[in-house]
Design an enzyme around this catalytic site. Structure first.
Site: not given
Ligand code: UDX
Length: 435
Positions: A30, A149, A253-254, A261, A258, A11
């Site tokens: 940092d 953010e 689905a999957g 966040c 992870g 970030v």
């Molecule tokens: C997330 C939020 O989207 C973002 O707004 C915030 O600032 C930080 O956390 P990020 O962790 O980068 O972002 O990933 P994201 O794209 O949200 O995906 C998170 C997880 O969900 C991944 O493991 C992804 O594979 C999973 N996912 C996402 C699914 O399993 N199915 C989906 O339909 C969407």
């Protein structure tokens, strides 16, 4: 404006580079020596599409510099962004030690009035603690802002340069004026600006991440019912998603969600709600379903292989999602752990994350060439939907595996092509084919 950014992780670094791109004078701080050393050489310490180009530009213009010296970073700064990690404690609460440390660094080194912008995801009411701390630790006027953010890893530069919303929470009218000035270059028709009180901003971030995770868990729960009934989860998601009140995104689905966040934010949101007197059982269920999504994949592999012991299983994709080399809380690595516990011989391949996967899971065997990994494999599992895995040479794979079984944890592959090449295909949220 003169800006300090404390914490140059996923970030902070993107935020710092974006602010420098908009013309502000930015100093990134940092305590991680290797990160600063890499940045001083002009090299991004992690993979994020577009980041290296942006760094080249702002390091070239001299608008962005880095230091490990807090006094140098804060000296004369108009504002300081706190972008440090807020990992989960054992009880699920967010660990805010790094936030406190960053705030103390600002308080101890401020040379005048300063705006402190809290960007790390924190539980609601963290601002109250910070207010108290600043009142005791500095003689200067600190205007506190919460501006969470919404960057997605893998699209962080794009999200930062063209945000869909800017959220600014503060109880100080002057801070709101300064923040509008700071964010002026991104404010336009496509970016909504939310000016709210500080607690609303803090809470909104947790609410957003929890709701996105809830959508994913809903899709994963549906997947279990679809598998048992013969329905197709992707078609159900398409039908649901065509209703604009629901929306199609985050209904894939999957293997479960992870990343850095969602897992920690869900726990922290549940913990803070509980502390405030509300038992947020729905979040507990979201977390439980997410664990179940991974277990479902383990069960499918066990079912397909009969005995898993000593069988070679190739995991394709080790990062927590495509477009990043980040393996924190990666479902693939959790799958690798589970299969290794069962006695399988697990091999992993990722286009970007091999190095970080081995660092996170020492002993994991990784290969740069996925066909080398597939040689003699009893099962191939698609864990992360990197686009390059769509173009697997299935005929070549069929010729080198021991057992032709593909478990598609992200429904990435074309079922007809996989079955046509002679594989058994086990997708997510619909029945297996040719098993
Ligand atoms: C997330 C939020 O989207 C973002 O707004 C915030 O600032 C930080 O956390 P990020 O962790 O980068 O972002 O990933 P994201 O794209 O949200 O995906 C998170 C997880 O969900 C991944 O493991 C992804 O594979 C999973 N996912 C996402 C699914 O399993 N199915 C989906 O339909 C969407």
């Amino acid at each position: 404006m003169k800006v300090a950014v404390i914490g140059v992780g996923h970030v902070g670094l993107v935020t710092a580079a974006t602010l420098a791109h908009f013309g502000h004078e930015v100093l990134g701080l940092d305590e991680d020596a290797s990160k600063i050393e890499s940045l001083e050489r002009g090299v991004a310490p992690f993979y994020e599409p577009g980041l290296q180009d942006l760094l080249d530009e702002v390091l070239g213009s001299g608008k962005l510099r880095f230091t490990r010296d807090a006094a140098r970073a804060i000296d004369g700064a108009d504002c300081a962004f706190i972008c440090v990690g807020t990992p989960a404690r054992a009880d699920g609460e967010a660990n805010l030690l790094a936030v406190e440390k960053a705030a103390l660094a600002v308080a101890g080194n401020a040379t005048g009035d300063i705006v402190v912008i809290q960007k790390s995801t924190v539980p609601v009411s963290t601002a109250d603690r910070l207010h108290l701390m600043f009142a005791k630790a500095t003689i200067h006027n600190v205007r506190l802002v919460s501006s969470p953010e919404f960057l997605r890893e893998g699209a962080a530069v794009e999200d930062s340069l063209n945000p869909d919303r800017i959220l600014v929470g503060s109880d100080d009218p002057r801070a709101h004026e300064l923040m509008k000035e700071l964010y002026a270059p991104v404010l336009g028709d496509s970016c909504r600006y939310f000016e709210v009180d500080i607690h609303t901003a803090e809470l909104a971030k947790h609410a957003c991440n929890a709701f996105l995770a809830l959508k994913i868990s809903f899709a994963n729960a549906l997947a279990r019912v679809c598998e048992a009934s013969g329905a197709d989860v992707d078609a159900v998601a398409d039908i649901m998603g065509s209703d604009h009140r629901i929306g199609r995104e985050f209904l894939n689905a999957g293997l479960g969600y992870g990343g850095y966040c969602f897992p920690k934010d869900l726990l922290a949101f549940k913990a803070v709600a509980g502390r405030l007197g509300y038992e947020f059982g729905l979040l507990e269920e979201v977390i439980k379903i997410n664990r179940g999504a991974l277990q479902a994949a383990v069960d499918k592999i066990k079912d397909a292989l009969w005995n898993v012991e000593s069988k070679k299983i190739l995991l394709l994709g080790l990062s927590f999602k495509p477009g990043t080399d980040d393996v924190r809380e990666s479902p693939s690595l959790n799958l690798a752990r589970a299969l290794t516990r069962l006695g399988a011989n697990v091999v992993g391949h990722d286009p970007q994350a091999n190095k970080f996967a081995v660092r996170e899971l020492p002993g994991l065997q990784v290969v740069d060439d996925l066909y080398e990994g597939a040689d003699g494999a009893h099962c191939i599992v698609i864990c992360t939907e990197w686009p390059e895995f769509k173009d697997l040479d299935l005929v070549r794979l069929k010729g080198i595996v021991t057992l032709p079984i593909i478990v598609d944890g992200r429904n990435l592959l074309n079922e007809e092509a996989v079955v046509g090449a002679g594989f058994s295909y086990i997708p997510t949220g619909r029945p297996p084919v040719n098993l």
